[in-house]
Design an enzyme around this catalytic site. Sequence first.
Site, PDB file in Angstrom:
ATOM      1  N   LYS A  58      26.876 -31.109 -24.388  1.00 38.76           N
ATOM      2  CA  LYS A  58      26.017 -32.298 -24.533  1.00 38.76           C
ATOM      3  C   LYS A  58      25.473 -32.754 -23.179  1.00 38.76           C
ATOM      4  O   LYS A  58      24.346 -33.258 -23.095  1.00 38.76           O
ATOM      5  CB  LYS A  58      26.784 -33.445 -25.214  1.00 38.76           C
ATOM      6  CG  LYS A  58      26.567 -33.481 -26.711  1.00 38.76           C
ATOM      7  CD  LYS A  58      27.391 -32.499 -27.484  1.00 38.76           C
ATOM      8  CE  LYS A  58      26.774 -31.298 -28.019  1.00 38.76           C
ATOM      9  NZ  LYS A  58      27.686 -30.393 -28.720  1.00 38.76           N
ATOM     10  N   GLY A 188      23.520 -15.041 -32.995  1.00 38.12           N
ATOM     11  CA  GLY A 188      24.098 -16.060 -33.865  1.00 38.12           C
ATOM     12  C   GLY A 188      23.289 -17.339 -33.848  1.00 38.12           C
ATOM     13  O   GLY A 188      23.142 -17.983 -32.799  1.00 38.12           O
ATOM     14  N   VAL A 191      25.721 -23.311 -35.057  1.00 32.54           N
ATOM     15  CA  VAL A 191      25.606 -24.566 -34.307  1.00 32.54           C
ATOM     16  C   VAL A 191      25.576 -24.297 -32.805  1.00 32.54           C
ATOM     17  O   VAL A 191      24.688 -24.777 -32.081  1.00 32.54           O
ATOM     18  CB  VAL A 191      26.799 -25.496 -34.655  1.00 32.54           C
ATOM     19  CG1 VAL A 191      26.717 -26.775 -33.861  1.00 32.54           C
ATOM     20  CG2 VAL A 191      26.844 -25.761 -36.142  1.00 32.54           C
ATOM     21  N   GLU A 211      19.970 -13.355 -35.787  1.00 34.04           N
ATOM     22  CA  GLU A 211      20.935 -13.855 -36.768  1.00 34.04           C
ATOM     23  C   GLU A 211      21.006 -12.878 -37.940  1.00 34.04           C
ATOM     24  O   GLU A 211      19.985 -12.561 -38.553  1.00 34.04           O
ATOM     25  CB  GLU A 211      20.511 -15.266 -37.245  1.00 34.04           C
ATOM     26  CG  GLU A 211      21.226 -15.778 -38.476  1.00 34.04           C
ATOM     27  CD  GLU A 211      22.747 -15.794 -38.349  1.00 34.04           C
ATOM     28  OE1 GLU A 211      23.264 -16.417 -37.417  1.00 34.04           O
ATOM     29  OE2 GLU A 211      23.412 -15.166 -39.204  1.00 34.04           O
ATOM     30  N   GLY A 278      30.571 -17.245 -33.637  1.00 28.33           N
ATOM     31  CA  GLY A 278      31.634 -17.994 -34.302  1.00 28.33           C
ATOM     32  C   GLY A 278      32.898 -18.067 -33.475  1.00 28.33           C
ATOM     33  O   GLY A 278      32.964 -17.516 -32.359  1.00 28.33           O
ATOM     34  N   HIS A 451      15.530 -54.796 -37.589  1.00 27.11           N
ATOM     35  CA  HIS A 451      14.184 -54.229 -37.453  1.00 27.11           C
ATOM     36  C   HIS A 451      13.683 -54.459 -36.030  1.00 27.11           C
ATOM     37  O   HIS A 451      13.872 -55.551 -35.499  1.00 27.11           O
ATOM     38  CB  HIS A 451      13.234 -54.900 -38.443  1.00 27.11           C
ATOM     39  CG  HIS A 451      11.809 -54.470 -38.265  1.00 27.11           C
ATOM     40  ND1 HIS A 451      11.367 -53.234 -38.678  1.00 27.11           N
ATOM     41  CD2 HIS A 451      10.744 -55.081 -37.694  1.00 27.11           C
ATOM     42  CE1 HIS A 451      10.089 -53.119 -38.388  1.00 27.11           C
ATOM     43  NE2 HIS A 451       9.680 -54.220 -37.782  1.00 27.11           N
TER      44      HIS A 451
HETATM   45  P1  FAD Z   1      41.057 -26.855 -28.416  1.00 23.12           P
HETATM   46  O1  FAD Z   1      40.080 -27.887 -27.994  1.00 23.12           O
HETATM   47  O2  FAD Z   1      40.624 -25.443 -28.433  1.00 23.12           O
HETATM   48  O3  FAD Z   1      42.361 -27.056 -27.548  1.00 23.12           O
HETATM   49  C1  FAD Z   1      43.469 -26.247 -27.640  1.00 23.12           C
HETATM   50  C2  FAD Z   1      44.197 -26.238 -26.320  1.00 23.12           C
HETATM   51  O4  FAD Z   1      45.457 -25.611 -26.509  1.00 23.12           O
HETATM   52  C3  FAD Z   1      43.478 -25.447 -25.233  1.00 23.12           C
HETATM   53  O5  FAD Z   1      43.494 -26.159 -24.029  1.00 23.12           O
HETATM   54  C4  FAD Z   1      44.320 -24.168 -25.129  1.00 23.12           C
HETATM   55  O6  FAD Z   1      44.290 -23.584 -23.843  1.00 23.12           O
HETATM   56  C5  FAD Z   1      45.696 -24.711 -25.437  1.00 23.12           C
HETATM   57  N1  FAD Z   1      46.647 -23.696 -25.907  1.00 23.12           N
HETATM   58  C6  FAD Z   1      46.444 -22.714 -26.821  1.00 23.12           C
HETATM   59  N2  FAD Z   1      47.568 -22.018 -27.030  1.00 23.12           N
HETATM   60  C7  FAD Z   1      48.504 -22.572 -26.224  1.00 23.12           C
HETATM   61  C8  FAD Z   1      49.874 -22.290 -25.981  1.00 23.12           C
HETATM   62  N3  FAD Z   1      50.509 -21.331 -26.635  1.00 23.12           N
HETATM   63  N4  FAD Z   1      50.507 -23.052 -25.079  1.00 23.12           N
HETATM   64  C9  FAD Z   1      49.872 -24.055 -24.409  1.00 23.12           C
HETATM   65  N5  FAD Z   1      48.601 -24.347 -24.606  1.00 23.12           N
HETATM   66  C10 FAD Z   1      47.920 -23.630 -25.518  1.00 23.12           C
HETATM   67  N6  FAD Z   1      32.985 -29.966 -31.955  1.00 23.12           N
HETATM   68  C11 FAD Z   1      32.483 -31.166 -32.282  1.00 23.12           C
HETATM   69  O7  FAD Z   1      33.089 -31.870 -33.091  1.00 23.12           O
HETATM   70  N7  FAD Z   1      31.317 -31.636 -31.729  1.00 23.12           N
HETATM   71  C12 FAD Z   1      30.607 -30.893 -30.851  1.00 23.12           C
HETATM   72  O8  FAD Z   1      29.555 -31.325 -30.376  1.00 23.12           O
HETATM   73  C13 FAD Z   1      31.096 -29.621 -30.489  1.00 23.12           C
HETATM   74  N8  FAD Z   1      30.440 -28.860 -29.595  1.00 23.12           N
HETATM   75  C14 FAD Z   1      30.967 -27.656 -29.221  1.00 23.12           C
HETATM   76  C15 FAD Z   1      30.265 -26.887 -28.304  1.00 23.12           C
HETATM   77  C16 FAD Z   1      30.777 -25.666 -27.891  1.00 23.12           C
HETATM   78  C17 FAD Z   1      30.002 -24.853 -26.872  1.00 23.12           C
HETATM   79  C18 FAD Z   1      32.025 -25.216 -28.405  1.00 23.12           C
HETATM   80  C19 FAD Z   1      32.614 -23.917 -27.941  1.00 23.12           C
HETATM   81  C20 FAD Z   1      32.735 -25.975 -29.331  1.00 23.12           C
HETATM   82  C21 FAD Z   1      32.197 -27.195 -29.749  1.00 23.12           C
HETATM   83  N9  FAD Z   1      32.853 -27.987 -30.695  1.00 23.12           N
HETATM   84  C22 FAD Z   1      32.320 -29.187 -31.071  1.00 23.12           C
HETATM   85  C23 FAD Z   1      34.128 -27.568 -31.314  1.00 23.12           C
HETATM   86  C24 FAD Z   1      35.285 -28.290 -30.630  1.00 23.12           C
HETATM   87  O9  FAD Z   1      35.285 -27.970 -29.261  1.00 23.12           O
HETATM   88  C25 FAD Z   1      36.589 -27.866 -31.291  1.00 23.12           C
HETATM   89  O10 FAD Z   1      36.507 -28.124 -32.683  1.00 23.12           O
HETATM   90  C26 FAD Z   1      37.765 -28.638 -30.720  1.00 23.12           C
HETATM   91  O11 FAD Z   1      37.870 -28.461 -29.331  1.00 23.12           O
HETATM   92  C27 FAD Z   1      39.067 -28.197 -31.394  1.00 23.12           C
HETATM   93  O12 FAD Z   1      40.115 -28.952 -30.898  1.00 23.12           O
HETATM   94  P2  FAD Z   1      41.614 -28.402 -30.874  1.00 23.12           P
HETATM   95  O13 FAD Z   1      42.402 -29.476 -30.238  1.00 23.12           O
HETATM   96  O14 FAD Z   1      41.987 -27.903 -32.203  1.00 23.12           O
HETATM   97  O15 FAD Z   1      41.580 -27.122 -29.936  1.00 23.12           O
HETATM   98  P1  AMP Z   2      28.794 -19.979 -36.438  1.00 21.97           P
HETATM   99  O1  AMP Z   2      30.015 -19.322 -37.038  1.00 21.97           O
HETATM  100  O2  AMP Z   2      28.264 -21.148 -37.205  1.00 21.97           O
HETATM  101  O3  AMP Z   2      28.954 -20.280 -34.980  1.00 21.97           O
HETATM  102  O4  AMP Z   2      27.634 -18.902 -36.529  1.00 21.97           O
HETATM  103  C1  AMP Z   2      27.715 -17.608 -35.997  1.00 21.97           C
HETATM  104  C2  AMP Z   2      26.584 -16.794 -36.594  1.00 21.97           C
HETATM  105  O5  AMP Z   2      26.533 -15.513 -35.965  1.00 21.97           O
HETATM  106  C3  AMP Z   2      26.741 -16.535 -38.088  1.00 21.97           C
HETATM  107  O6  AMP Z   2      25.652 -17.099 -38.761  1.00 21.97           O
HETATM  108  C4  AMP Z   2      26.749 -15.007 -38.206  1.00 21.97           C
HETATM  109  O7  AMP Z   2      26.012 -14.554 -39.334  1.00 21.97           O
HETATM  110  C5  AMP Z   2      26.063 -14.557 -36.917  1.00 21.97           C
HETATM  111  N1  AMP Z   2      26.428 -13.184 -36.516  1.00 21.97           N
HETATM  112  C6  AMP Z   2      27.662 -12.630 -36.468  1.00 21.97           C
HETATM  113  N2  AMP Z   2      27.629 -11.343 -36.025  1.00 21.97           N
HETATM  114  C7  AMP Z   2      26.311 -11.044 -35.785  1.00 21.97           C
HETATM  115  C8  AMP Z   2      25.597  -9.881 -35.304  1.00 21.97           C
HETATM  116  N3  AMP Z   2      26.218  -8.727 -34.966  1.00 21.97           N
HETATM  117  N4  AMP Z   2      24.239  -9.957 -35.187  1.00 21.97           N
HETATM  118  C9  AMP Z   2      23.589 -11.111 -35.496  1.00 21.97           C
HETATM  119  N5  AMP Z   2      24.206 -12.225 -35.958  1.00 21.97           N
HETATM  120  C10 AMP Z   2      25.544 -12.222 -36.097  1.00 21.97           C
END
Ligand code: FAD
Ligand code: AMP
Length: 478
Positions: A58, A188, A191, A211, A278, A451
């Site tokens: 963001k 892909g 999102v 995609e 994904g 408004h």
């Molecule tokens: P994580 O945030 O993945 O945290 C898990 C933590 O556990 C990590 O620090 C990891 O290193 C640690 N860990 C793992 N295994 C172990 C272990 N065995 N011992 C110690 N530590 C460990 N979600 C939204 O809702 N809004 C958004 O705008 C959004 N934008 C995103 C943009 C990107 C580019 C990405 C990649 C993800 C985005 N997400 C967004 C998804 C969001 O980041 C995840 O849904 C969220 O972080 C999940 O939270 P979590 O606590 O389950 O896991």
């Molecule tokens: P998301 O799981 O929402 O982050 O989306 C990932 C997207 O990547 C999905 O819509 C998949 O269909 C797409 N995807 C996965 N593998 C491939 C590939 N080899 N070529 C093109 N698109 C892919």
Amino acid sequence: MSDNFDVIVIGAGPAGYAAAIRCAQLGVNTACIDKSQGKDGQPTLGGTCLNWGCIPSKALLDASHKYIEAKNDFAEFGISTGEISIDVPKMIARKDEIVKGLTGGIGALFQGNGVTSYSGSGKLLGNGQVEVTDHNDLTTVLNGEHVILAPGSAPVEIPAAPLNGSTIVDSAGALDFDSVPTRLGVIGAGVIGLEIGSVWNRLGAEVTVLEALEDFLPMADTRIARDAKKMLIAQGMDIRLGTKVTGATPTGDGVVVAYEGEDGEHELVVDKLIVAVGRRPFTEGLLGADSGVALDENGFLFVNDLCVTDVPNVYAVGDVVRGPMLAHKGTEEGVMVAERIAGFKPLVNYETIPNVIYTHPEIAWVGKTEQQLKADGTQFNAGSFPFAASGRAMAANDTQGMVKILADAESDRILGVHILGPQASEMVAQAVIAMEFDASAEDLGIIMFAHPTLSEAVHEAALGVAGHAIHVVNRKRK
Ligand code: FAD
Ligand code: AMP
């Protein structure tokens, strides 16, 4: 320091840190273990969300949106500027500062609430025992009455496009480019692919999104997805649906991407390639042989509706369990588990999880899509209102998109709200609140909205369900 805790949390992302803080607030003696290290090699809290996910993406989306507004829109307001340019290293450094501030904030919250923080990898052994291996490979065993597993998720990698850390990167790598690539490929159109693709597209990259699916954003309402696709294409993104990437060959300073479409095989030459196909649950090294915790058929930790695993005092929350991989969903699960451990009986309502895609305009929704209602055979009424008819949207020169509300034909209960438009991420909260209180479309229609606001579009769409929106001509008048 005692090695005995009431609760041990593994993972300090939004699911784990929220669970740990809520436990501590409730007087529960809590430890939280996290293994992440930041760009500086130091331990960092906050997980994917704060370090490589929600927040840094963001920060770049907001920066690139300001850039494109200055470049394309300011003249419309009578504002003239010199030549607009972007200093990418400065933009990235600003993002890193935001990440540092927020991750440091989690450390302060742990300290302030009395959560004991361990930096290292946690492994669930059995009988509430958790082994911690620190970054120097030293191990300690902690004992917990309860254990909450919150290890999150990791990007999916595909053999067709192995990451090389320079020209072929995952979403984390794409948040750290040091210049704008001339040609950028994104695998892909989910999102993450659309958000990060938008950042670099706005900054001038020629972005091609490949995609595999024929449908664009199949999880969103079809009408909203169709309109959003048109808008993103108009912004310059080349979105190629029904194209499966079969290979990616680095060529020194670029990548040759091979993909198959309906009309055969093609090649695309890019400077950088982002693999955004994904995320998968991350459980490597998490479970000892005697942990008793099972995975489901998709590799997620198996839990019931209350996030309890097969072992009664072991819970799992966040991306590592079923349900959408969203920070707020994980946080609510973490808080629920903490409160249940402390003797309360909260539940997570999985029916009202808001979804947001931070493109411009933003796409946000909650509840059922029109296509889902049709497939379920549910009779519904729909009301919609375009931002083109919103005075506030006109004032802001931001009139693309609409609000669409779906309500049960008999009870008028709101079943789904779909927004494509400026600040959709903020407006969808109104819909979530309404649905949490089982509101009808009429309820929303008789509530007064300030408004001029963008939110008036929510009000008007609700009125539109019964055919009496004020600022558009209703097709069905009542
Ligand atoms: P994580 O945030 O993945 O945290 C898990 C933590 O556990 C990590 O620090 C990891 O290193 C640690 N860990 C793992 N295994 C172990 C272990 N065995 N011992 C110690 N530590 C460990 N979600 C939204 O809702 N809004 C958004 O705008 C959004 N934008 C995103 C943009 C990107 C580019 C990405 C990649 C993800 C985005 N997400 C967004 C998804 C969001 O980041 C995840 O849904 C969220 O972080 C999940 O939270 P979590 O606590 O389950 O896991
Ligand atoms: P998301 O799981 O929402 O982050 O989306 C990932 C997207 O990547 C999905 O819509 C998949 O269909 C797409 N995807 C996965 N593998 C491939 C590939 N080899 N070529 C093109 N698109 C892919």
